[in-house]
Design a protein around this motif. Sequence first.
Motif, PDB file in Angstrom:
ATOM      1  N   LEU A  38      43.701  33.170  43.083  1.00 54.06           N
ATOM      2  CA  LEU A  38      43.555  31.775  43.484  1.00 54.06           C
ATOM      3  C   LEU A  38      42.708  31.015  42.464  1.00 54.06           C
ATOM      4  CD1 LEU A  38      44.126  29.602  45.558  1.00 54.06           C
ATOM      5  CD2 LEU A  38      42.171  30.414  46.878  1.00 54.06           C
ATOM      6  N   ALA A  39      41.770  31.700  41.848  1.00 56.72           N
ATOM      7  CA  ALA A  39      40.936  31.057  40.825  1.00 56.72           C
ATOM      8  C   ALA A  39      41.783  30.570  39.656  1.00 56.72           C
ATOM      9  CB  ALA A  39      39.861  32.018  40.333  1.00 56.72           C
ATOM     10  N   ARG A  42      43.507  27.380  40.770  1.00 54.79           N
ATOM     11  CA  ARG A  42      42.565  26.254  40.758  1.00 54.79           C
ATOM     12  C   ARG A  42      42.267  25.793  39.334  1.00 54.79           C
ATOM     13  NH1 ARG A  42      38.849  28.819  45.396  1.00 54.79           N
ATOM     14  NH2 ARG A  42      39.910  27.896  47.174  1.00 54.79           N
ATOM     15  N   LEU A  45      45.184  23.818  38.047  1.00 55.57           N
ATOM     16  CA  LEU A  45      45.254  22.481  38.652  1.00 55.57           C
ATOM     17  C   LEU A  45      44.254  21.535  38.009  1.00 55.57           C
ATOM     18  CD1 LEU A  45      45.732  23.345  42.416  1.00 55.57           C
ATOM     19  CD2 LEU A  45      47.384  22.278  40.891  1.00 55.57           C
ATOM     20  N   VAL A  46      43.057  22.017  37.730  1.00 56.39           N
ATOM     21  CA  VAL A  46      42.044  21.179  37.071  1.00 56.39           C
ATOM     22  C   VAL A  46      42.551  20.773  35.701  1.00 56.39           C
ATOM     23  CG1 VAL A  46      39.742  21.191  36.054  1.00 56.39           C
ATOM     24  CG2 VAL A  46      40.093  22.074  38.365  1.00 56.39           C
TER      25      VAL A  46
END
Length: 62
Positions: A38-39, A42, A45-46
Amino acid sequence: MSTTLRSIIEEFSVEDQKLIQSKATVLAEEMVRHADSLAEVRAALVKTQEEAARFSMSDKTL
């Protein structure tokens, strides 16, 4: 005031908005499927948000 990606997309026709949403969904599913954690999702996405912001800012100088 900054321009958001959402406000730019809202300027497109409803048909184009649906196409954009469809492609975004496919890309998001592929990204999640290939991410090891999941990291990673994320972080990706950033990065894409930063790229969208840079694109939006460069568009204003044209």
